[in-house]
Scaffold this motif. Structure first.
Motif, PDB file in Angstrom:
ATOM      1  N   VAL A  63     -14.890  -6.026  -7.691  1.00 46.42           N
ATOM      2  CA  VAL A  63     -14.556  -4.685  -8.139  1.00 46.42           C
ATOM      3  C   VAL A  63     -15.402  -3.689  -7.378  1.00 46.42           C
ATOM      4  CG1 VAL A  63     -14.443  -3.081 -10.068  1.00 46.42           C
ATOM      5  CG2 VAL A  63     -13.882  -5.485 -10.420  1.00 46.42           C
ATOM      6  N   GLU A  64     -14.741  -2.769  -6.689  1.00 44.75           N
ATOM      7  CA  GLU A  64     -15.427  -1.718  -5.958  1.00 44.75           C
ATOM      8  C   GLU A  64     -15.580  -0.487  -6.830  1.00 44.75           C
ATOM      9  OE1 GLU A  64     -12.469  -3.655  -2.975  1.00 44.75           O
ATOM     10  OE2 GLU A  64     -12.483  -3.005  -5.071  1.00 44.75           O
ATOM     11  N   SER A  65     -16.626   0.261  -6.556  1.00 48.56           N
ATOM     12  CA  SER A  65     -16.838   1.527  -7.229  1.00 48.56           C
ATOM     13  C   SER A  65     -17.625   2.442  -6.305  1.00 48.56           C
ATOM     14  CB  SER A  65     -17.578   1.339  -8.557  1.00 48.56           C
ATOM     15  OG  SER A  65     -18.871   0.806  -8.351  1.00 48.56           O
TER      16      SER A  65
ATOM     17  N   SER B 111     -22.811  12.016   1.707  1.00 49.91           N
ATOM     18  CA  SER B 111     -23.080  10.592   1.558  1.00 49.91           C
ATOM     19  C   SER B 111     -22.425  10.049   0.306  1.00 49.91           C
ATOM     20  CB  SER B 111     -24.590  10.323   1.480  1.00 49.91           C
ATOM     21  OG  SER B 111     -25.258  10.730   2.658  1.00 49.91           O
ATOM     22  N   LEU B 112     -22.086   8.788   0.365  1.00 51.13           N
ATOM     23  CA  LEU B 112     -21.606   8.034  -0.780  1.00 51.13           C
ATOM     24  C   LEU B 112     -22.168   6.631  -0.700  1.00 51.13           C
ATOM     25  CD1 LEU B 112     -17.801   8.937  -1.056  1.00 51.13           C
ATOM     26  CD2 LEU B 112     -19.581   9.548  -2.698  1.00 51.13           C
ATOM     27  N   ARG B 113     -22.341   6.030  -1.846  1.00 47.45           N
ATOM     28  CA  ARG B 113     -22.758   4.639  -1.916  1.00 47.45           C
ATOM     29  C   ARG B 113     -21.725   3.854  -2.694  1.00 47.45           C
ATOM     30  NH1 ARG B 113     -27.952   1.912  -5.035  1.00 47.45           N
ATOM     31  NH2 ARG B 113     -28.358   0.237  -3.535  1.00 47.45           N
ATOM     32  N   LEU B 114     -21.076   2.942  -2.014  1.00 53.25           N
ATOM     33  CA  LEU B 114     -20.100   2.079  -2.636  1.00 53.25           C
ATOM     34  C   LEU B 114     -20.770   0.802  -3.118  1.00 53.25           C
ATOM     35  CD1 LEU B 114     -17.129   2.357  -0.118  1.00 53.25           C
ATOM     36  CD2 LEU B 114     -17.748   3.892  -2.002  1.00 53.25           C
TER      37      LEU B 114
ATOM     38  N   TYR C 249     -11.344   1.950   0.591  1.00 52.40           N
ATOM     39  CA  TYR C 249     -12.335   0.973   1.000  1.00 52.40           C
ATOM     40  C   TYR C 249     -12.255  -0.247   0.096  1.00 52.40           C
ATOM     41  CZ  TYR C 249     -14.557   4.190   4.238  1.00 52.40           C
ATOM     42  OH  TYR C 249     -14.822   5.022   5.300  1.00 52.40           O
ATOM     43  N   TYR C 250     -12.195  -1.404   0.714  1.00 51.69           N
ATOM     44  CA  TYR C 250     -12.092  -2.667   0.012  1.00 51.69           C
ATOM     45  C   TYR C 250     -13.284  -3.545   0.362  1.00 51.69           C
ATOM     46  CZ  TYR C 250      -7.121  -1.383  -0.209  1.00 51.69           C
ATOM     47  OH  TYR C 250      -5.923  -0.736  -0.411  1.00 51.69           O
ATOM     48  N   CYS C 251     -13.770  -4.287  -0.609  1.00 52.44           N
ATOM     49  CA  CYS C 251     -14.705  -5.346  -0.293  1.00 52.44           C
ATOM     50  C   CYS C 251     -13.989  -6.681  -0.389  1.00 52.44           C
ATOM     51  CB  CYS C 251     -15.950  -5.316  -1.190  1.00 52.44           C
ATOM     52  SG  CYS C 251     -15.681  -5.668  -2.937  1.00 52.44           S
TER      53      CYS C 251
ATOM     54  N   ASP D 264     -11.010 -14.174   1.888  1.00 48.90           N
ATOM     55  CA  ASP D 264     -10.092 -14.770   0.920  1.00 48.90           C
ATOM     56  C   ASP D 264      -9.892 -13.953  -0.341  1.00 48.90           C
ATOM     57  OD1 ASP D 264      -9.667 -17.083   2.499  1.00 48.90           O
ATOM     58  OD2 ASP D 264     -11.496 -17.994   1.700  1.00 48.90           O
ATOM     59  N   LEU D 265     -10.934 -13.332  -0.825  1.00 50.28           N
ATOM     60  CA  LEU D 265     -10.908 -12.642  -2.099  1.00 50.28           C
ATOM     61  C   LEU D 265     -11.182 -11.171  -1.875  1.00 50.28           C
ATOM     62  CD1 LEU D 265     -10.737 -12.844  -5.220  1.00 50.28           C
ATOM     63  CD2 LEU D 265     -13.214 -13.209  -5.207  1.00 50.28           C
ATOM     64  N   TRP D 266     -10.317 -10.348  -2.424  1.00 46.93           N
ATOM     65  CA  TRP D 266     -10.369  -8.909  -2.179  1.00 46.93           C
ATOM     66  C   TRP D 266     -10.459  -8.136  -3.476  1.00 46.93           C
ATOM     67  CZ3 TRP D 266      -9.757  -6.519   2.753  1.00 46.93           C
ATOM     68  CH2 TRP D 266      -9.592  -7.435   3.804  1.00 46.93           C
ATOM     69  N   GLY D 267     -11.148  -7.022  -3.413  1.00 46.81           N
ATOM     70  CA  GLY D 267     -11.173  -6.103  -4.529  1.00 46.81           C
ATOM     71  C   GLY D 267      -9.969  -5.187  -4.523  1.00 46.81           C
ATOM     72  N   GLN D 268      -9.928  -4.314  -5.507  1.00 45.50           N
ATOM     73  CA  GLN D 268      -8.780  -3.424  -5.673  1.00 45.50           C
ATOM     74  C   GLN D 268      -8.854  -2.187  -4.799  1.00 45.50           C
ATOM     75  OE1 GLN D 268     -11.446  -3.222  -7.553  1.00 45.50           O
ATOM     76  NE2 GLN D 268     -11.788  -1.020  -7.736  1.00 45.50           N
ATOM     77  N   GLY D 269     -10.009  -1.900  -4.268  1.00 51.14           N
ATOM     78  CA  GLY D 269     -10.194  -0.746  -3.419  1.00 51.14           C
ATOM     79  C   GLY D 269     -10.703   0.464  -4.167  1.00 51.14           C
ATOM     80  N   THR D 270     -11.407   1.318  -3.454  1.00 46.20           N
ATOM     81  CA  THR D 270     -11.869   2.582  -3.995  1.00 46.20           C
ATOM     82  C   THR D 270     -11.641   3.661  -2.945  1.00 46.20           C
ATOM     83  OG1 THR D 270     -13.738   3.730  -5.052  1.00 46.20           O
ATOM     84  CG2 THR D 270     -14.269   2.226  -3.245  1.00 46.20           C
ATOM     85  N   GLN D 271     -11.119   4.782  -3.379  1.00 43.26           N
ATOM     86  CA  GLN D 271     -10.741   5.848  -2.464  1.00 43.26           C
ATOM     87  C   GLN D 271     -11.951   6.669  -2.064  1.00 43.26           C
ATOM     88  OE1 GLN D 271      -8.864   8.033   0.076  1.00 43.26           O
ATOM     89  NE2 GLN D 271      -7.468   6.872  -1.224  1.00 43.26           N
TER      90      GLN D 271
END
Length: 126
Positions: free
Chosen positions: A5-7, A17-20, A94-96, A114-121
């Motif tokens: 889960v990205e945030s 700046s942003l920190r994901l 942005y996806y992790c 293999d495993l992806w998060g849902q993304g964060t804009q």
């Protein structure tokens, strides 16, 4: 059960700046490469950065070198992407993503994660 889960995304002005954060659940990240990818509308998905299982090796896309920093805190099961000096061209979802390291020391952005998060804009705009 296995989830990333990205945030941390949002709207920021150029130069800001942003920190994901990417938090894993259902498994531990200790033995995984973690990568950040991004995709802007109408553009191919781009590998941004990746980090090895122990954090000793990192890779960055040329477009973000010197501005972005990837790090991980395995105790918190979290990987971060610190983004500074943001530009409008950084605007994307942005996806992790995670990939078992299988003992390899170095991550590569060309690997098939293999495993992806849902993304964060992330939107960089005045």
């Amino acid at each position: 059960q296995l989830q990333l889960v990205e945030s941390g995304g949002g709207l920021v002005q150029p130069g800001g700046s942003l920190r994901l954060a990417c938090v894993a659940s259902g498994f531990t990240l200790n033995y995984h490469f973690i990568a950040w990818f991004r995709q802007a509308p109408g553009k191919d998905r781009e590998g941004v950065s990746c980090i090895s299982a122990r954090g000793g090796s990192t890779n960055y896309a040329d477009s973000v070198k010197g501005r972005f920093t990837i790090s991980r805190d395995n105790a918190k099961n979290t990987v971060y992407l610190q983004m500074s000096s943001l530009k409008p061209e950084d605007t994307a979802v942005y996806y992790c993503a995670a990939l078992r390291s299988f003992g390899q020391a170095m991550c590569e952005l060309t690997s098939r994660y293999d495993l992806w998060g849902q993304g964060t804009q992330v939107t960089v705009s005045s």
